[in-house]
Write a protein that holds these residues in place. Structure first.
Motif, PDB file in Angstrom:
ATOM      1  N   ASN A 116      83.914  -4.663  35.775  1.00 46.00           N
ATOM      2  CA  ASN A 116      83.870  -3.715  34.672  1.00 46.00           C
ATOM      3  C   ASN A 116      85.014  -2.717  34.804  1.00 46.00           C
ATOM      4  OD1 ASN A 116      81.095  -4.149  33.164  1.00 46.00           O
ATOM      5  ND2 ASN A 116      80.674  -4.302  35.350  1.00 46.00           N
ATOM      6  N   TYR A 117      85.483  -2.246  33.668  1.00 43.78           N
ATOM      7  CA  TYR A 117      86.522  -1.222  33.625  1.00 43.78           C
ATOM      8  C   TYR A 117      85.958   0.019  32.941  1.00 43.78           C
ATOM      9  CZ  TYR A 117      90.499   1.429  31.854  1.00 43.78           C
ATOM     10  OH  TYR A 117      91.370   2.437  31.531  1.00 43.78           O
ATOM     11  N   GLU A 118      86.229   1.164  33.536  1.00 46.48           N
ATOM     12  CA  GLU A 118      85.729   2.429  32.986  1.00 46.48           C
ATOM     13  C   GLU A 118      86.872   3.435  32.896  1.00 46.48           C
ATOM     14  OE1 GLU A 118      81.678   4.119  33.996  1.00 46.48           O
ATOM     15  OE2 GLU A 118      82.971   5.585  34.992  1.00 46.48           O
ATOM     16  N   LEU A 119      87.004   4.022  31.720  1.00 48.90           N
ATOM     17  CA  LEU A 119      88.011   5.047  31.480  1.00 48.90           C
ATOM     18  C   LEU A 119      87.299   6.371  31.256  1.00 48.90           C
ATOM     19  CD1 LEU A 119      90.919   5.998  30.879  1.00 48.90           C
ATOM     20  CD2 LEU A 119      90.516   5.349  28.481  1.00 48.90           C
ATOM     21  N   GLY A 120      87.637   7.365  32.081  1.00 50.58           N
ATOM     22  CA  GLY A 120      86.973   8.657  31.984  1.00 50.58           C
ATOM     23  C   GLY A 120      87.951   9.804  31.824  1.00 50.58           C
ATOM     24  N   TYR A 121      87.524  10.826  31.092  1.00 49.75           N
ATOM     25  CA  TYR A 121      88.325  12.038  30.905  1.00 49.75           C
ATOM     26  C   TYR A 121      87.419  13.252  31.065  1.00 49.75           C
ATOM     27  CZ  TYR A 121      90.555  15.924  28.470  1.00 49.75           C
ATOM     28  OH  TYR A 121      91.055  17.164  28.152  1.00 49.75           O
ATOM     29  N   THR A 122      87.872  14.222  31.852  1.00 48.79           N
ATOM     30  CA  THR A 122      87.136  15.461  32.023  1.00 48.79           C
ATOM     31  C   THR A 122      88.079  16.647  31.852  1.00 48.79           C
ATOM     32  OG1 THR A 122      87.480  15.415  34.430  1.00 48.79           O
ATOM     33  CG2 THR A 122      85.428  14.460  33.582  1.00 48.79           C
ATOM     34  N   TYR A 123      87.535  17.706  31.308  1.00 48.30           N
ATOM     35  CA  TYR A 123      88.302  18.932  31.110  1.00 48.30           C
ATOM     36  C   TYR A 123      87.523  20.102  31.694  1.00 48.30           C
ATOM     37  CZ  TYR A 123      90.034  23.151  28.854  1.00 48.30           C
ATOM     38  OH  TYR A 123      90.503  24.418  28.625  1.00 48.30           O
ATOM     39  N   ILE A 124      88.221  20.920  32.465  1.00 47.01           N
ATOM     40  CA  ILE A 124      87.646  22.132  33.037  1.00 47.01           C
ATOM     41  C   ILE A 124      88.546  23.297  32.658  1.00 47.01           C
ATOM     42  CG2 ILE A 124      87.000  23.345  35.146  1.00 47.01           C
ATOM     43  CD1 ILE A 124      86.486  20.663  36.449  1.00 47.01           C
ATOM     44  N   GLY A 125      87.996  24.273  32.010  1.00 55.47           N
ATOM     45  CA  GLY A 125      88.744  25.465  31.630  1.00 55.47           C
ATOM     46  C   GLY A 125      88.033  26.722  32.096  1.00 55.47           C
ATOM     47  N   GLN A 126      88.764  27.611  32.735  1.00 54.58           N
ATOM     48  CA  GLN A 126      88.179  28.849  33.253  1.00 54.58           C
ATOM     49  C   GLN A 126      89.103  30.023  32.972  1.00 54.58           C
ATOM     50  OE1 GLN A 126      87.564  28.159  37.433  1.00 54.58           O
ATOM     51  NE2 GLN A 126      85.647  27.040  37.116  1.00 54.58           N
ATOM     52  N   GLU A 127      88.494  31.192  32.861  1.00 55.83           N
ATOM     53  CA  GLU A 127      89.228  32.450  32.746  1.00 55.83           C
ATOM     54  C   GLU A 127      88.730  33.410  33.814  1.00 55.83           C
ATOM     55  OE1 GLU A 127      88.953  34.079  28.867  1.00 55.83           O
ATOM     56  OE2 GLU A 127      90.452  32.737  28.014  1.00 55.83           O
ATOM     57  N   LYS A 128      89.645  33.885  34.666  1.00 52.86           N
ATOM     58  CA  LYS A 128      89.304  34.819  35.734  1.00 52.86           C
ATOM     59  C   LYS A 128      89.956  36.176  35.463  1.00 52.86           C
ATOM     60  CE  LYS A 128      89.142  31.120  39.181  1.00 52.86           C
ATOM     61  NZ  LYS A 128      89.681  30.633  40.486  1.00 52.86           N
TER      62      LYS A 128
END
Length: 348
Positions: free
Chosen positions: A81-93
């Motif tokens: 099987n082939y899996e394509l994943g995308y994640t986004y993390i955004g933060q403000e300090k």
């Protein structure tokens, strides 16, 4: 003449016998024993043939789309099987200094991370109820923050897992699957990479995990849930410089996770699912050598990551189903956005 008469009588007799059998076969079922072959033929014609799909089959395939742990392949079979994943993390300090009684050195620091993961997964049926799995992720990560902005491409953490169904699958009864595995720290460790020169693509820790999954089909809905435990080994012999100190060792805390959801077959080609997953990790203990050479320790806080996912599967052929899942983070430790697409490549 006598021979001709006998032949004529024989032909007439056969004709009358055939006509009588036709009349008997047209009578209602149960009126005569000769109607049995006709009713059996009707039942055979209306019966579900091999390869036909029903709600139960579709729901089981939906569970496979949601989580591979809910489906085992036959002994000797190989599935890729082939899996394509995308994640986004955004933060403000927000950085500020209140030591003087007033807010000074006020600034807002943005930290964004985009990660694309290409994963190849290989399943092999050791037995009909025991499957081995190897997953190889290839990670491309882009970050834009005050310390570093750039892209890293490398292999992620390699996974070795097994899935076992102790009980035979029966209709209208829950199905249990036990899981176990190890995740090897083959990716770029966050405890070794220079945060101003590169990005981490792995956990930096070898982790063992065990779990259990249960599914119950309540036609036309399938309910499922999972529970898993994780334990990581120490990361030793480190030499990372952090705030005028040298990181020497990291002892991760244990983790526990659970999930639940349901799947629904909208049609013979389209399925959908809704699920929630939560992971709670105890604090890790970090050992430092300060500027004077003395060993000090610090402990991180407990983290909780929860995500809500919605999935959709489209069945192109009986053996090919493309699944797309969109997840939204519910806690600060979870990704803001997660998008996954999985496609079967080979089954033999």
């Amino acid at each position: 003449m006598k021979i001709r008469s006998l032949l004529a009588l024989a032909v007439c007799g056969l004709f009358v016998q055939a006509l009588a059998q036709a009349q008997q076969s047209s009578t209602p079922a149960g009126s005569a024993p000769s109607s049995a072959p006709s009713s059996d033929a009707v039942r055979d014609a209306l019966a579900k043939k091999e390869g036909d799909a029903d709600n139960t089959t579709l729901l089981k395939e939906t569970l496979t789309a949601v989580d591979k742990q809910y489906s085992l392949i036959r002994k000797g079979q190989v599935q890729v099987n082939y899996e394509l994943g995308y994640t986004y993390i955004g933060q403000e300090k927000i950085n500020t200094n209140l030591s003087s009684g007033q807010a000074t050195l006020f600034s807002i620091e943005n930290s964004n991370s985009h990660t694309i993961t290409n994963t190849l997964m290989l399943d092999y049926g050791l037995r009909n109820n025991l499957t081995a799995n190897v997953s190889m992720p290839f990670i491309s990560r882009y970050a834009d923050n005050a310390g570093y902005s750039g892209v890293s491409h490398t292999l992620g953490d390699l996974g070795l897992n097994v899935r076992w169904q102790p009980l035979e699958v029966k209709r209208d009864e829950p199905t249990f699957t036990l899981t176990g595995g190890v995740r090897l720290a083959t990716g770029e460790s966050p405890f070794k990479v220079d945060s101003e020169k590169g990005l981490a693509t792995g956990s930096g820790i070898n982790t063992f995990n065990v779990g259990a999954n249960v599914t119950r089909i309540v036609d036309p809905v399938a309910l499922f849930g999972s529970l898993n435990l994780g334990y990581g080994l120490k990361a030793k012999h480190l030499n990372q410089q952090l705030y005028n100190a040298t990181l020497r060792e990291v002892k991760p805390g244990a983790s526990v996770g659970f999930g639940l959801g349901f799947a629904y077959a909208l049609s013979y080609k389209i399925t959908t699912s809704f699920s929630f997953q939560e992971s709670i990790s105890a604090g890790s203990t970090l050992s430092f050598d300060n500027a004077n050479g003395a060993r000090t320790q610090a402990k991180t806080q407990t983290q909780s990551a929860g995500i809500l996912s919605i999935g959709l599967g489209y069945r192109f052929t009986p053996k090919t189903t493309v699944n797309v899942t969109v997840g939204a983070g519910l806690t600060a430790a979870a990704p803001n956005l997660a998008l996954t697409m999985s496609v079967p490549l080979l089954l033999k």
